[in-house]
Design an enzyme around this catalytic site. Structure first.
Site, PDB file in Angstrom:
ATOM      1  CE1 TYR A   1      -4.344  -1.091   0.191  1.00  0.00           C
ATOM      2  CE2 TYR A   1      -3.581  -2.562   1.912  1.00  0.00           C
ATOM      3  CZ  TYR A   1      -4.545  -2.172   1.013  1.00  0.00           C
ATOM      4  OH  TYR A   1      -5.716  -2.872   0.936  1.00  0.00           O
ATOM      5  CG  ASP A   2      -0.841   4.389   0.038  1.00  0.00           C
ATOM      6  OD1 ASP A   2      -1.372   4.471  -1.088  1.00  0.00           O
ATOM      7  OD2 ASP A   2      -1.492   4.362   1.100  1.00  0.00           O
TER       8      ASP A   2
END
Ligand code: GRF
Length: 207
Positions: free
Chosen positions: A160-161
């Site tokens: 994630y991210d």
């Protein structure tokens, strides 16, 4: 993700696709479509995917005359197979995430054969990771009394991210009186940045 190479050759027109969720409002989609149109850029949004039938982005697609496929996200492998089929069928050059909240698998990222960009409403690496989306981000920024927030556009990797940052822009939020104010200010910046960054990325990659 390090090590991925894309099939690149000079293009007359760039086909891009947008992956969204059931919550997506479609405001970034609309802003990027307007950016490409207003600047007469050879970029066409060949399809959008939504994961809920009644997602608000469907109305924006209807308004913009863009095909919006409904692919429910029940199981990752099946979902990703369908997206890859559409990417290949439409000869997509870049996939842009706008409000898509699930993790994409390493095999999808490799096998899609295209760069995948995401827009995040904060200055990564701050305020990223699982569960950090929508108002949760802006609430944390406001509660931390940060003077600045901003937008990050990054390549998608399986975490994630955490993919490589392509573009980042700050905005002063020191005078915001609540998290909703922060959200408005950041969203305005998102609309300015996503289309422009996609265009710059495409021309750099495929020229
Ligand atoms: C944006 O705030 C973006 O940063 C995040 O999801 C939201 C999508 O909003 N990843 P919209 O559907 O483009 O209005």
């Amino acid at each position: 993700m390090a090590g991925i190479t894309y099939q690149t050759h000079r293009m007359n027109i760039f086909n891009i696709a947008v992956l969204s969720s059931g919550m997506s409002r479609g405001s970034n989609l609309k802003a990027m479509a307007n950016y490409f149109k207003d600047n007469k850029l050879p970029v066409q949004i060949v399809f959008v995917i939504r994961t809920k039938a009644e997602a608000p982005i469907k109305d924006i697609c209807d308004e913009l005359n863009i095909t919006c496929h409904y692919i429910p996200y029940k199981e990752r492998t099946l979902f990703e197979e369908k997206v890859i089929y559409l990417i290949n069928y439409h000869n997509v050059h870049l996939l842009a995430l706008a409000g898509f909240l699930k993790q994409l698998s390493p095999s999808f990222i490799n096998e899609s054969g295209v760069p995948i960009l995401n827009i995040h409403p904060a200055l990564l690496p701050k305020y990223g990771g699982k569960g950090m989306y929508g108002m949760a981000v802006h609430r944390e920024v406001f509660n931390a009394k940060d003077k600045e927030s901003g937008v990050t556009i990054h390549l998608v990797n399986p975490e994630y991210d955490q993919g490589d940052i392509i573009a980042q822009k700050k905005v002063d939020v020191s005078d915001c009186s609540n998290d909703i104010d922060v959200a408005h200010r950041v969203l305005k910046l998102e609309h300015q940045l996503y289309g422009q960054t996609i265009w710059q990325y495409l021309t750099k990659l495929y020229s």
